[in-house]
Structure formats: structure tokens, C-alpha cells
Scaffold this active site. Structure first.
Site, PDB file in Angstrom:
ATOM      1  N   THR A 141       0.810  -1.097   0.017  1.00 42.48           N
ATOM      2  CA  THR A 141      -0.044  -0.052   0.075  1.00 42.48           C
ATOM      3  C   THR A 141       0.812   1.351  -0.116  1.00 42.48           C
ATOM      4  O   THR A 141       1.408   1.811  -1.042  1.00 42.48           O
ATOM      5  CB  THR A 141      -0.931   0.060   1.087  1.00 42.48           C
ATOM      6  OG1 THR A 141      -0.291  -0.341   2.493  1.00 42.48           O
ATOM      7  CG2 THR A 141      -2.211  -1.015   0.916  1.00 42.48           C
ATOM      8  N   LYS A 167       3.842  -6.994   3.909  1.00 41.99           N
ATOM      9  CA  LYS A 167       3.659  -5.481   3.551  1.00 41.99           C
ATOM     10  C   LYS A 167       3.500  -4.730   4.958  1.00 41.99           C
ATOM     11  O   LYS A 167       2.910  -5.200   5.695  1.00 41.99           O
ATOM     12  CB  LYS A 167       2.725  -4.927   2.414  1.00 41.99           C
ATOM     13  CG  LYS A 167       1.453  -5.596   2.695  1.00 41.99           C
ATOM     14  CD  LYS A 167       0.318  -4.843   3.489  1.00 41.99           C
ATOM     15  CE  LYS A 167       0.471  -3.491   3.114  1.00 41.99           C
ATOM     16  NZ  LYS A 167      -0.636  -2.734   4.039  1.00 41.99           N
ATOM     17  N   THR A 178       1.781  -6.140  11.890  1.00 39.83           N
ATOM     18  CA  THR A 178       2.214  -6.646  10.551  1.00 39.83           C
ATOM     19  C   THR A 178       1.785  -6.268   9.324  1.00 39.83           C
ATOM     20  O   THR A 178       2.038  -6.088   8.266  1.00 39.83           O
ATOM     21  CB  THR A 178       2.017  -8.108  10.487  1.00 39.83           C
ATOM     22  OG1 THR A 178       1.699  -8.549   9.036  1.00 39.83           O
ATOM     23  CG2 THR A 178       1.194  -8.837  11.524  1.00 39.83           C
ATOM     24  N   GLU A 264       5.638   4.259   7.437  1.00 37.47           N
ATOM     25  CA  GLU A 264       5.199   5.377   6.514  1.00 37.47           C
ATOM     26  C   GLU A 264       6.109   6.673   6.883  1.00 37.47           C
ATOM     27  O   GLU A 264       6.144   7.081   7.864  1.00 37.47           O
ATOM     28  CB  GLU A 264       3.766   5.792   7.056  1.00 37.47           C
ATOM     29  CG  GLU A 264       2.783   4.959   5.971  1.00 37.47           C
ATOM     30  CD  GLU A 264       1.461   5.191   6.440  1.00 37.47           C
ATOM     31  OE1 GLU A 264       1.111   5.737   7.288  1.00 37.47           O
ATOM     32  OE2 GLU A 264       0.901   4.271   5.588  1.00 37.47           O
ATOM     33  N   ASN A 389      -0.851  10.842   6.396  1.00 33.80           N
ATOM     34  CA  ASN A 389      -2.091  10.316   7.278  1.00 33.80           C
ATOM     35  C   ASN A 389      -2.947  11.207   7.198  1.00 33.80           C
ATOM     36  O   ASN A 389      -4.254  11.115   7.484  1.00 33.80           O
ATOM     37  CB  ASN A 389      -1.404   9.527   8.432  1.00 33.80           C
ATOM     38  CG  ASN A 389      -1.029   8.259   8.183  1.00 33.80           C
ATOM     39  OD1 ASN A 389      -1.642   7.354   7.554  1.00 33.80           O
ATOM     40  ND2 ASN A 389       0.641   8.112   8.273  1.00 33.80           N
TER      41      ASN A 389
END
Ligand code: ADP
Ligand code: MG
Length: 694
Positions: A141, A167, A178, A264, A389
Site C-alpha cells: 500500500t 507489507k 504486521t 510510513e 496520514n
């Protein structure tokens, strides 16, 4: 990558996401023992609710995973969608629906575009291969890279292999941090033992991980074992079991570290080791508290050796949980430097600060209060985490075809963000006025329609704010394709195309006839003023033949001997954007194919450009696969001596050195695969790719 016997993988673009792979399939030829571990979140996604109640299993065959849509908080319809996906996948594979499991990741609260998944099934199945990379890519993602790991070991005289994909990269929290991971193995092992090995592996791997303390709705870890390695089956928790179990744990730890490093917005992997705690559990909890502390993470981002925050975060956790440890008795090490040992240790902060710039940061705390120890992984907290975000959900829109896409129009952002962006941009505009900038246009940016369009928009915008762009384009894939169509073949020596007399006609036809006119048309659609010229027009580029290393004949390949500066000045002074095709004219009257990188450099030097930008298919100059952000001419010349620069990068580097010695101030190599990369480069302080200065 080594994969277990009997497993195949596939990853395709089903259209759930606008233009990336978004559907993965992992299959075993034969039935597998299967187990799973799932999010502790009560708002579980539909595929999790389904898989959780059917695992462990003795006859699993396939897992289908999509990204782009989480199928979470979608009510009973979401579960119906899961059922349809399982049934259709089973039918396409010719197996029973009970042998298929599914997982999803992406935006929460949107119905799944089931039709897209079912229509993609034939393509997905045709592409099954014993290589996991495409499926690892399809489950990503906000991950910036694929994550895979593999381990092999001997069990009962047979080699057993385990391979995993996973991922991240946001909503990664302590309870099963996870997102999605699948581990497959050809080991023969009883399902309940596989399940317990997986549970054990979770403790020190994914459950020791924190990116942002936010627990996902979709976390799922699957393990599938098909027994194809023919080892004597593991039926009891003896020594074979513990060896299998440690291999699985190691593999999961490797994947967990990968997730942390690619959190991220993360720029650094942060590893926290706690020792000397009364128990392992306390050690793990303390380590996670430190790895998850926002203040600590922000300090790591800023390379600030602010170790006080580390001990403060651990002390706070110990206090609130009532752990019998005493921070005053602790020893703290940061990047192998002891910063506290029952008292602050004197150290040179400048040297520690420079150690903190490393991409991996390690903090160690020894509480001297028992045998308990644990390691936890996290990442730094960067500006980008908030950016990614803050916009995520408001920017997700339903596309006309039923998928979800990102709506990143500027009007969606906060007024403060817009204002600061514009202020920054306008300050650059003031500096640009009248400046000349040569842009070498190459790689994927020349092939993909959307990238061509964004490139042309950028150029015309730059022109309209007073910058004077000059474009030199390459020919790349199109020349090669045309030559092949006509029965020839492309041959390169050190990134230079060998061009015999008949090839040169094709080269001219493609460069000047097709690429140049195409580009000029597009630019003029964006607002005009582009003029296409070949190096032969107005004798813009005088050339002479060159030979390869050791006098090798390269055919009609030349170098620039003179640029008709007056001609370019005339065009620039009249407000035109010259678009140059890199064909030169020799004193012998012949046409010469000249490497476009070299033409760009000669043109930049001749017209006194302040900037030269190379658009290519890599993020910049790479050393051991890592981007090098800044280089001086001298450092670059050294790189050329080494082995890291090869192929098409060689002529680029030589040209850059030429441009710098010819008076160009700054040369940039940037990634043309990123939309609007030219604007991103010119209008920001830090720039994107590699910057080379004189
Ligand atoms: P362009 O169309 O931009 O001229 P090229 O294929 O000629 O593209 O040149 C770029 C290629 O150079 C990259 O795709 C990469 O494969 C190769 N290359 C070789 N060494 C390096 C390096 N150290 N860093 C980056 N790219 C390199
Ligand atoms: Mg090239």
C-alpha cells in the site's frame, strides 16, 4: 530467491488501484497445513473474520490478497464479497472454496469491487510462477519497496525452505504489527504445530514492532506448509520442531525489520534492545515503549542524540506498569556509544550526532535488574508521516470504474499547507526569471502518456514564470523498437548506441521525425512556443566521428565539436522553447548520432545555462543500490573510476563533468517516472535525485 517446492505466486493489476499491481495469488500444487495469526482489533475486516474461523486447516491450497481496499467495516455485504471472491477463485483454480483464504488491505469502509477481482482471475492464474516478487509488489500500500525473506534448513536429511512476503507500512502497532504476511514452506508439519510455531514467531517479530501505535483492522499472518520437501513429518514438539520454529522466527524477524525500516514516512530503522529486565515480557514492553515514543522518534528523525528521552520513555512505562526496574541503575548506549551509566557520560556530541545520521539507529538499555531481554523495531517520525496520514481518507475517492483512487488536487489540502507551498514556490519563481535551464528528456518519461503530459505541463509552466527551458531529448526504447521492427538490432557499448550507415536513417527518422515532432505538438497543446530543431538545422550541432574504447568502430556516432550559440540565442530571445533532437552534421556532410546526454551538456555550457537536469529511469546516481544525494565534480570523477557507474549512466556522468567544467553551476539527475518531477526538483530546497556541483 529460493522458494519452497510446489508453490507459485502471481501479482497483477486488477484495477482496484489506479495503476499499480493490486491483486496477488499464492498457490500450492498440493494441499497444505495452514495456520494464521490475526489482528487483536475488534473492528476486524471481513476477510480476517472469515479466515480466522477456518484456520488452522489441513487442506489449504491458495491465498488471494488484494491491496487498495481493506474490505473492513463493510457490514454483512463485505462478508458476502469475501465469499464470492473465494468461490470464484476456487472455481478458476479447480479446487474447493474451503481451500482458499483471502486477505485485503487498503482503505477502510468501501465496498469491494468484486467484479474487478473476478475478471482479473484468469490473468492472475496464467501468471503464477515460482517467484514471489510480483505478489509481494501487489500487496503493497504505502510501502515503498517489496519485502521478502527466505530461509533453508535440513530436517531429517531433507532441505526444507521457508519463504515469506509481507507489507507494512502504517497502522503498525504492538499487537500483531504486521499488516499482511504470508510464509510458505515445503516442510511437512502438523497443522497445530505449524500454528504454534507461528504464534511463537509472532512474539519476537511482528509483535515487537511499532511504527505508529495504531492497530490495523486487517493484520493477518498466514503460514502454509505443503510437505513437498519429503522430510519426516514434524508431529511432536521435539528438536526438529524447535529448529523449524527458530527458522520461522528468524524469517519473521527479518520481515518485521523490513516493515519498520519502511514505515510510513520513515527515513530510519530504529532498533531498541532492552536487557537486564526482570523478565523477557517486561523487556519487550519497555523496548516497545521506547521504540513507540513520539518524542524519541522525532529526535531520531532529526539525528538528535537526545538520549534523555529514551530513558524517560522507559522510566515512564516502568512506572505506569509497576515494573521493578530502576532507571538510575541503567546503562544506555546509542549507536554503540555509552551515553549514560548510572550517570550521564561525557561524550563528544558532534561525533554522536554524525553517527545518528545513519539509516539504522540502535538504542540499548541495560537495567541490571534481571535476565530478561528483548528487541523491538520501529522507525523515526518524519514530517512525511503526518503528511501521508493527514490526507489519507479525505483524498480517497471512488473512481468511475468502481475502484478507489487518490484525489490529490491542491484544493483538498489545508489552507495553511497551500499557503506555505505557494510561498515557497513563489520565492523560487523570483529567482528563476530569465535563467536558462537545459533538460535532457529520457527514459520512461518519454514513453508513458501521463508522464509525457505532466512533463509538458511542467515545461510550459516554467516558461510562463520566466525560466528559459531548452529540451534535449533522447530516443531510447523507440529507436530500439523501430530498428527491431525493420529487422536490425540494438547494440550498446558503455551506454552508446552503435549506429551503422543504415541505422542512422532510422535514428534520424525516429528522433527528428517522430519523437521531436510528437513532443513539440504536446508542448504546444500546453500553451505553445516550442520549436523543434534537429542538430542539423542551422548547423546547430557540428559533429565529428568518435570511436569506442580501444579504437572500436561505433559507426556513425559522433561528438559535438561546436554549438551554434547564436542560433539558440535568437530562439531564446524571441521566447521560444527549443526542443533539440541529438543528430549532428559532420564536416564530411554525414549525419551523426550523438548521445543526448552529451548534447545536453554541450548546449548547457554553450548558452551559459545555470542548471542542467537529466530525467531518467532511476532515482539518481546509485551506489550499492542507494541514492547518492550530493556529489562534487571531483567525487563524481572518482565514481567514474570505480565499478558502480555502468551502462547508460556512463555517458551521463562524463557529460555532467563536461557541463560543470564548462561553467554550468548545478546538474541534477532525477527520476522521470515520478509525475511532475521537474517542478518537484526546481521548486523545493532539498530537491529529489542527485545534485552535482562544481
Ligand atoms: P536515459 O534514457 O535516461 O539516458 P539510460 O538507460 O541510458 O537512460 O541510463 C540510465 C541507466 O544507467 C539506468 O537505468 C541504470 O540501469 C544505469 N546505471 C548504471 N550505473 C548506475 C548507477 N551507479 N546509478 C544509477 N544508474 C546506473
Ligand atoms: Mg542514455
Amino acid at each position: 530467491m529460493k522458494v519452497p517446492v510446489g508453490f507459485t505466486f502471481s501479482g497483477v493489476h486488477a484495477g482496484i488501484k489506479p495503476n499499480r499491481r493490486d491483486l496477488a495469488l499464492i498457490c500450492s500444487d498440493t494441499p497444505c497445513a495452514a495456520a494464521g495469526c490475526f489482528t487483536a482489533n475488534k473492528a476486524k475486516a471481513a476477510p480476517v473474520l472469515d479466515a480466522e474461523q477456518r484456520l488452522p486447516s489441513t487442506d489449504a491450497r491458495a491465498i488471494i490478497i488484494n491491496s487498495g481496499n481493506a474490505n473492513a467495516l463493510t457490514g454483512p455485504a463485505g462478508l458476502d464479497d469475501v465469499r464470492t471472491i473465494l468461490e470464484q477463485t476456487a472455481q478458476a483454480l479447480g479446487i474447493s472454496p474451503g481451500a482458499v483464504f483471502s486477505a485485503s488491505t487498503g482503505v477502510i469502509g468501501h465496498r469491494m469491487p468484486v467484479g474487478k477481482i473476478t475478471s482479473a482471475l484468469p490473468n492472475l492464474i496464467v501468471n503464477l510462477r515460482p517467484e514471489p516478487e510480483a505478489s509481494a509488489e501487489a500487496i503493497m500500500t504505502t510501502d515503498t519497496r517489496i519485502k521478502t525473506a527466505t530461509r533453508s534448513l535440513q530436517i531429517g536429511g531433507q532441505e526444507v525452505t521457508l519463504s515469506g512476503i509481507c507489507k507494512g507500512s502504517g497502522m503498525i502497532a504492538p499487537e500483531l504489527a504486521t499488516m499482511i504476511a504470508v510464509v510458505v514452506t515445503d516442510c511437512a508439519i502438523q497443522p497445530s504445530l505449524l500454528a504454534s510455531a507461528l504464534q511463537q514467531a509472532m512474539v519476537t517479530s511482528f509483535n515487537s514492532l511499532t511504527v505508529d501505535n495504531d492497530m490495523s483492522t486487517n493484520d493477518a499472518v498466514f503460514a502454509m506448509a505443503n510437505g513437498r520437501s519429503k522430510n519426516p513429518p514434524i508431529l511432536d514438539p521435539g528438536s526438529d520442531f524447535s529448529r523449524f520454529s527458530s527458522a520461522l522466527t528468524e524469517l519473521c524477524c527479518e520481515l518485521a525489520r523490513e516493515i519498520a525500516a519502511d514505515g510510513e514516512g520513515a527515513t530510519k530503522l530504529f532498533e531498541v534492545r532492552v536487557a537486564g529486565a526482570p523478565t523477557d515480557e517486561m523487556a519487550r514492553d519497555l523496548a516497545k515503549a521506547v521504540a513507540g515514543s513520539n518524542l524519541v522518534k522525532a529526535a531520531i528523525f532529526g539525528a538528535d542524540p537526545n538520549w534523555g528521552r529514551i530513558l524517560a520513555a522507559a522510566g515512564a512505562r516502568a512506572g505506569s506498569r509497576g515494573y521493578p526496574v530502576d532507571p538510575f541503575q541503567a546503562r544506555v548506549r546509542l549507536q554503540d556509544v555509552t551515553v549514560f551509566d548510572r550517570q550521564p557520560m561525557v561524550d563528544d556530541p558532534t561525533s554522536l550526532r554524525s553517527k545518528m545520521r545513519s539509516p539504522e539507529i540502535r538504542a540499548e538499555i541495560d537495567f541490571r535488574a534481571g535476565p530478561g531481554h528483548a528487541t523491538s523495531w520501529g522507525c523515526d517520525l518524519s514530517y512525511d508521516y503526518v503528511k501521508i496520514n493527514a490526507d489519507y481518507s479525505s483524498l480517497i475517492v471512488q473512481t468511475p470504474e468502481g475502484g478507489v483512487g487518490k484525489d490529490d488536487r491542491l484544493s483538498n489540502y489545508s489552507p495553511t499547507f497551500k499557503a506555505s507551498l505557494l510561498v515557497e514556490a513563489l520565492s523560487y519563481i523570483a529567482k528563476f526569471s530569465g535563467k536558462r535551464c537545459v533538460i535532457k528528456y529520457g527514459g520512461a518519461a518519454m514513453v508513458k502518456d501521463s508522464l509525457k503530459k505532466s512533463f509538458c505541463e511542467d515545461i510550459m509552466l516554467l516558461w510562463s514564470v520566466g525560466l528559459r527551458p531548452i529540451i534535449v531529448h533522447g530516443g531510447g526504447p523507440e529507436i530500439t523498437a523501430t530498428l527491431e521492427k525493420l529487422g536490425g538490432k540494438a547494440e550498446f557499448v558503455d551506454g552508446i548506441r552503435i549506429t551503422n550507415a543504415s541505422d542512422v536513417k532510422v535514428v534520424e527518422m525516429v528522433l527528428t521525425g517522430a519523437i521531436n515532432t510528437g513532443l513539440v505538438t504536446l508542448l504546444n497543446q500546453e500553451g505553445g512556443h516550442a520549436v523543434g530543431i534537429s542538430g542539423k538545422d542551422g548547423a546547430l550541432l557540428r559533429a565529428r566521428k568518435i570511436t569506442g574504447e580501444g579504437g572500436r568502430d561505433l559507426g556513425q556516432v559522433g561528438e559535438v565539436t561546436r554549438v551554434n550559440r547564436e542560433f539558440l540565442e535568437m530562439l531564446l530571445n524571441q521566447g521560444y522553447v527549443p526542443v533539440i533532437s541529438p543528430v549532428g552534421i559532420g564536416e564530411d556532410g554525414l549525419s551523426y548520432n550523438i548521445n543526448a546526454d552529451a548534447v545536453a551538456a554541450e548546449v548547457a555550457a554553450a548558452i551559459g545555462a545555470s542548471k542542467l537536469i537529466y530525467l531518467t529511469d532511476v532515482p539518481g546516481i546509485l551506489r550499492h543500490g542507494e541514492l547518492v544525494s550530493d556529489l562534487t565534480a571531483k567525487q563524481l570523477a572518482n565514481e567514474l573510476e570505480g565499478t558502480e557507474i555502468s551502462g547508460g549512466m556512463k555517458p551521463k556522468v562524463k557529460s555532467i563533468l563536461r557541463a560543470l567544467s564548462g561553467g554550468v553551476e548545478r546538474v541534477h539527475i532525477i527520476d522521470g517516472r515520478v509525475p511532475h518531477t521537474v517542478i518537484g526538483e526546481l521548486f523545493t530546497d532539498r530537491g529529489v535525485g542527485t545534485l552535482i556541483t562544481g
